[in-house]
Every structure is written in structure tokens, then in C-alpha cells.
Design an enzyme around this catalytic site. Structure first.
Site, PDB file in Angstrom:
ATOM      1  N   ARG A 253      15.808  51.920  39.549  1.00 23.81           N
ATOM      2  CA  ARG A 253      16.628  50.881  40.159  1.00 23.81           C
ATOM      3  C   ARG A 253      15.878  49.574  39.988  1.00 23.81           C
ATOM      4  O   ARG A 253      14.677  49.527  40.225  1.00 23.81           O
ATOM      5  CB  ARG A 253      16.927  51.187  41.635  1.00 23.81           C
ATOM      6  CG  ARG A 253      17.901  52.366  41.795  1.00 23.81           C
ATOM      7  CD  ARG A 253      18.283  52.645  43.233  1.00 23.81           C
ATOM      8  NE  ARG A 253      18.783  51.453  43.884  1.00 23.81           N
ATOM      9  CZ  ARG A 253      18.478  51.149  45.148  1.00 23.81           C
ATOM     10  NH1 ARG A 253      17.652  51.909  45.858  1.00 23.81           N
ATOM     11  NH2 ARG A 253      18.964  50.065  45.695  1.00 23.81           N
TER      12      ARG A 253
ATOM     13  N   ARG B  55      39.872  50.087  32.943  1.00 22.41           N
ATOM     14  CA  ARG B  55      40.361  50.429  34.288  1.00 22.41           C
ATOM     15  C   ARG B  55      40.294  51.929  34.511  1.00 22.41           C
ATOM     16  O   ARG B  55      39.893  52.395  35.589  1.00 22.41           O
ATOM     17  CB  ARG B  55      41.793  49.916  34.456  1.00 22.41           C
ATOM     18  CG  ARG B  55      42.539  50.445  35.685  1.00 22.41           C
ATOM     19  CD  ARG B  55      41.868  49.993  36.956  1.00 22.41           C
ATOM     20  NE  ARG B  55      42.578  50.469  38.138  1.00 22.41           N
ATOM     21  CZ  ARG B  55      42.363  51.647  38.737  1.00 22.41           C
ATOM     22  NH1 ARG B  55      41.456  52.480  38.245  1.00 22.41           N
ATOM     23  NH2 ARG B  55      43.040  51.993  39.816  1.00 22.41           N
TER      24      ARG B  55
ATOM     25  N   SER C 219      49.618  12.964  37.499  1.00 24.08           N
ATOM     26  CA  SER C 219      48.364  12.227  37.400  1.00 24.08           C
ATOM     27  C   SER C 219      48.207  11.374  38.651  1.00 24.08           C
ATOM     28  O   SER C 219      49.194  10.858  39.189  1.00 24.08           O
ATOM     29  CB  SER C 219      48.372  11.340  36.150  1.00 24.08           C
ATOM     30  OG  SER C 219      47.352  10.368  36.217  1.00 24.08           O
TER      31      SER C 219
ATOM     32  N   ASN D 134      51.115  16.407  32.749  1.00 23.06           N
ATOM     33  CA  ASN D 134      49.961  17.049  32.107  1.00 23.06           C
ATOM     34  C   ASN D 134      50.160  18.557  31.940  1.00 23.06           C
ATOM     35  O   ASN D 134      50.754  19.209  32.801  1.00 23.06           O
ATOM     36  CB  ASN D 134      48.700  16.802  32.942  1.00 23.06           C
ATOM     37  CG  ASN D 134      48.295  15.344  32.956  1.00 23.06           C
ATOM     38  OD1 ASN D 134      48.401  14.651  31.956  1.00 23.06           O
ATOM     39  ND2 ASN D 134      47.837  14.863  34.106  1.00 23.06           N
TER      40      ASN D 134
ATOM     41  N   ARG E 135      41.245  47.047  41.422  1.00 25.46           N
ATOM     42  CA  ARG E 135      42.390  46.379  42.045  1.00 25.46           C
ATOM     43  C   ARG E 135      42.718  45.058  41.352  1.00 25.46           C
ATOM     44  O   ARG E 135      43.897  44.715  41.178  1.00 25.46           O
ATOM     45  CB  ARG E 135      42.104  46.170  43.529  1.00 25.46           C
ATOM     46  CG  ARG E 135      42.067  47.485  44.290  1.00 25.46           C
ATOM     47  CD  ARG E 135      41.368  47.419  45.626  1.00 25.46           C
ATOM     48  NE  ARG E 135      41.372  48.735  46.269  1.00 25.46           N
ATOM     49  CZ  ARG E 135      40.689  49.045  47.360  1.00 25.46           C
ATOM     50  NH1 ARG E 135      39.943  48.120  47.965  1.00 25.46           N
ATOM     51  NH2 ARG E 135      40.749  50.263  47.865  1.00 25.46           N
TER      52      ARG E 135
ATOM     53  N   LYS F  13      52.909  10.586  33.437  1.00 25.05           N
ATOM     54  CA  LYS F  13      52.330  11.755  32.779  1.00 25.05           C
ATOM     55  C   LYS F  13      52.858  13.069  33.345  1.00 25.05           C
ATOM     56  O   LYS F  13      53.112  13.200  34.536  1.00 25.05           O
ATOM     57  CB  LYS F  13      50.809  11.737  32.896  1.00 25.05           C
ATOM     58  CG  LYS F  13      50.149  10.596  32.142  1.00 25.05           C
ATOM     59  CD  LYS F  13      48.658  10.833  31.995  1.00 25.05           C
ATOM     60  CE  LYS F  13      48.380  11.942  30.994  1.00 25.05           C
ATOM     61  NZ  LYS F  13      46.932  12.193  30.863  1.00 25.05           N
TER      62      LYS F  13
END
Length: 443
Positions: A317, A186, A278, A286, A122, A284
Site C-alpha cells: 500500500r 463500467r 455577454s 456566445n 453511478r 452576442k
């Protein structure tokens, strides 16, 4: 039932609020565990080794909202995994008549591994959708900027001119490589069904004559692949997940790394469409999306290394190797899912500044085309003389601050040579346009 504290991702802005966050939450994992249990009972009913009414009862009870995730997590310490307390709670929820058909013949690892494959499937579907957004955005950028010249940089220095179109096409090629790997993994994700030690003995004891048919029915119920063998200690599916996720993080990280460099204030050839603020500096903007993707790319290899390390699992196991996988695998799924989302937002809003790129082509005063000049002038002056002249003029370019083209134009030996053409960086991008076109043919 009381609700657990939500896993909100307070310290993980890279995946917080992403589709991958919901797909990998504790509740999502619990639901996958319950779906695996219900699918097993339905598969047994399909082979007439369990009543249809039992399958219906288990399926109806398999709703994560009916169970206390916090309690399951706390009680998991007693047996080392959450399936043990879940089986007890699910059996009680199903009721006395059909409760004995819950988890019949299975071991905890069968259910947890299968649930992990469901969660991975998923999450990979969600990431694939975002990777497709990324490749479409990059295809547009590559086409729009097919001939937008910019400095090519090697070992941090200007090398020869390239185009932004080719750079974007290269980014897209990596994303398509990641998309293809994700699709392969997948499609190969398997259920797990082997019983206590991988022999399926308990299933036969409960009347299943063909355990491979049971595995196939189980896989069909969940939309996963039926493996040839139980893979309790044959961890190819986990290794394949680790590899494709780490590669995808790195592919997206390459884009982020380039944007972070080219978006520096003193370079400013690129900019994120909407930068982050910021807490201390109001001016700024960013590059937050790039920063989060870069962070994911740095974490992913170490997480994958833990999963690869778990390949060396003892016996039928293992003690510890299996348990070591759970958290890093979920972290990887979250990181890559979040990075795919952030890269989609980054590339769809990326601002390209061709005029700045063109301006930077002149920072070396024409020396960025010295490779071309070496080749072209060799036919006029001879190889040795051309090299000596260019070496001398390169020094003068730096010491006198004059463009290389102007110095070349003063040389009597080069009378009649079109120096302007030879020193125009935009005219020395090689096959960048053709390479971009070829890359964009890939769908």
C-alpha cells in the site's frame, strides 16, 4: 449535525448543476463510503461470521444525513483519509452491541477504493445516458444532411467538398467509441477487499475461512465486480477509468472544436440553438455549450496523466500515489459528466445552415474541385498538359477574379467538355453519402 458549505461549482460551469455533480458530491461520496461499510458487514453476515442483527444495525446507521461531512473532512487530516474518522463515527452511531462489527477486518483503502468505484459506476451510468442522447441527435443530423455539401477543410484551408452528413456521422462514430469504452469500464469496476496489506489476514482472524467468497458476497451487495486479487497497488481499474474518461472528453471535444470554428461570425455554417450572453456586448450569442465542452477536453488529459502516474505505487500500500488519485479522478468524472450533458444539449439544438455551406463552396471560385479536374482532364489533355493548364488557370482565377469554370469554358481544347458539371462542388463529394449510410448502420 451542521451542514458544510456546498460544493456548488461556482468556477466550474461545465459540471455545475449536472447529474454528475450530484453523483460526485461530498455527500454522495460519504454515502458511498457508508454503503461500502454496510455491505461489508452484510457480506460477513451472509457467511455467518457476523450476526444478521449487526448487518441490520450498520445498514440502518449508514445514512449520510446522520454525519457531519465538514467534521469528517477536517479530521481526515489526522490519518490522511476520511475513512478513519468515519469508522469512529459510524461505530458510535451503530451502538455498543454491534459497533465492533463495523469495518471488521478491513483497511481504509478497502472502503475508499470501493466507494470510489460506486461513485464512478453511478456517474458513468449518467454519462452513458447523455452519450446516448448525443448519438441519437447526431444520427438525425447525419441522415437529414446526408447530401448537404460543404467545404472540407484541411490545415485550416478549403480542400475538397464534403458533406455535413459525413461530418456528423464522424462525430457520432467517436461518441459511439466513447460509449463502448465507458460500458466496458463500467462493467469491470471492482470492489476492493484485502485488509491491511492485501493478504486478508484480519478477515481470517475473525473467522472467514474463504476470503474470496467474502469478496464475492461484498461485490454482490454493491453490484460491482469481484476482483481476482486485491488491487491496492495494482491500479488497473483507475487507469482504465482514466483512459475511458479522457477519451470521452476528447471525443466530445472534437465536436465542440468543429462547432466553434464553423460557428464563427465570418463562417456561420453552424450555430448553437441558444447561445449565451455577454456582460458587455448585448449583440452576442456566445457558443457556451461548445466552449464548456472544449474546456473539459483540454483539462482531461492532464488529470488522466496524474492517474497514470499513480500506477507506479510502491509496496503493498503506497504513501502518496493512492492519495494523489482522489481529486483528479473526481474532477474527471465531473468534467466528463458535465461535458456529456452539454454536448447533448448542443447537438439536440444545433442549427445547420446549408445555404451558407453552399455559398462557401464558391469562395475559391471553383478551385475547390481542382483535384477532380486534374483527374478528369488528364484523360482529355494528357496528364502533363492538364496539370499545366490548371496551374495557369488557377493563377488567373485569383488575379482576374473570374470563376475557374468560366476560364475553362474559354479553352478551345475543352470544347465539348461539360465544364459546369465538372466544376460543381456538390457533384464532387465522393463516397460521402455511402460512408454516411454505412456509419449510420452502427447501433
Amino acid at each position: 449535525m451542521t451542514s458544510p458549505d456546498p460544493d456548488t461549482g461556482l468556477l466550474a460551469p461545465g459540471w455545475a448543476g449536472s447529474p454528475a455533480a450530484a453523483a460526485t458530491s461530498d455527500r454522495a461520496y460519504l454515502q458511498a463510503l457508508l454503503e461500502a461499510e454496510a455491505a461489508l458487514t452484510r457480506a460477513q453476515a451472509a457467511l455467518d461470521v457476523a450476526p444478521t442483527a449487526a448487518a441490520d444495525a450498520v445498514t440502518e446507521a449508514a445514512d449520510a444525513g446522520r454525519f457531519d461531512v465538514r467534521s469528517l473532512a477536517e479530521r481526515a487530516r489526522g490519518g490522511g483519509n476520511p475513512v478513519i474518522p468515519l469508522v469512529a463515527d459510524l461505530t458510535e452511531a451503530v451502538g455498543e452491541e454491534y459497533g465492533p462489527y463495523v469495518h471488521r477486518g478491513a483497511t481504509s483503502q478497502d472502503i475508499l477504493d470501493t466507494a470510489t468505484m460506486l461513485v464512478a459506476a453511478r456517474t458513468l451510468d449518467l454519462a452513458s445516458a447523455d452519450l446516448d442522447r448525443v448519438q441519437r441527435a447526431l444520427a438525425r443530423l447525419a441522415a437529414d444532411h446526408r447530401d448537404t455539401a460543404m467545404p472540407g477543410r484541411t490545415l485550416t484551408q478549403h480542400a475538397v467538398p464534403t458533406t455535413f452528413g459525413l461530418k456528423a456521422a464522424g462525430w457520432r462514430s467517436l461518441v459511439l467509441d466513447a460509449r463502448d469504452r465507458v460500458a466496458i469500464v463500467r462493467g469491470s469496476l471492482p470492489v476492493q477487499l484485502g485488509g491491511a496489506a492485501g493478504t486478508s489476514a484480519a478477515f481470517t482472524a475473525y473467522g472467514t475461512e474463504d476470503t474470496q467468497a467474502l469478496t464475492a458476497a461484498f461485490a454482490a451487495e454493491l453490484g460491482l465486480r469481484a476482483p481476482v486479487l486485491p488491487w491496492h497497488t495494482l491500479r488497473t481499474p483507475i487507469a482504465d477509468l482514466a483512459g475511458c474518461l479522457a477519451f470521452t472528453a476528447g471525443a466530445l471535444g472534437k465536436i465542440a472544436a468543429d462547432v466553434l470554428v464553423l460557428g464563427r461570425t465570418e463562417i456561420a455554417e453552424l450555430a448553437e440553438g441558444s447561445g449565451g450572453g455577454s456582460s458587455a456586448m448585448p449583440h452576442k450569442a456566445n457558443p457556451v455549450r461548445s466552449t464548456l465542452v472544449a474546456a473539459a477536453a483540454r483539462r482531461a488529459p492532464q488529470l488522466a496523466a496524474t492517474l497514470y502516474g499513480s500506477l507506479a505505487a510502491e509496496d503493498e500500500r503506497p504513501a502518496g500515489a493512492w492519495h494523489a488519485e482522489w481529486e483528479p479522478l473526481r474532477d474527471l468524472l465531473r468534467l466528463v459528466g458535465g461535458a456529456a450533458r452539454d454536448t447533448a444539449e448542443l447537438t439536440e439544438g444545433l442549427r445547420v445552415r446549408p445555404e451558407t455551406m453552399r455559398e462557401h463552396l464558391g469562395l475559391t471560385h471553383g478551385l475547390i474541385v481542382s483535384e477532380r479536374l486534374s483527374a478528369e482532364l488528364a484523360s482529355v489533355l494528357g496528364r502533363a498538359r492538364a496539370k499545366a493548364l490548371l496551374t495557369e488557370l488557377a493563377k488567373r482565377t485569383y488575379t482576374e477574379g473570374l470563376p475557374l469554370g468560366e476560364l475553362l469554358a474559354r479553352e478551345p481544347e475543352l470544347k465539348g467538355v461539360d465544364v459546369d458539371d465538372l466544376t460543381d462542388p456538390a457533384r464532387y463529394t465522393g463516397s460521402a453519402g455511402a460512408l454516411t449510410d454505412r456509419a449510420l448502420e452502427r447501433r
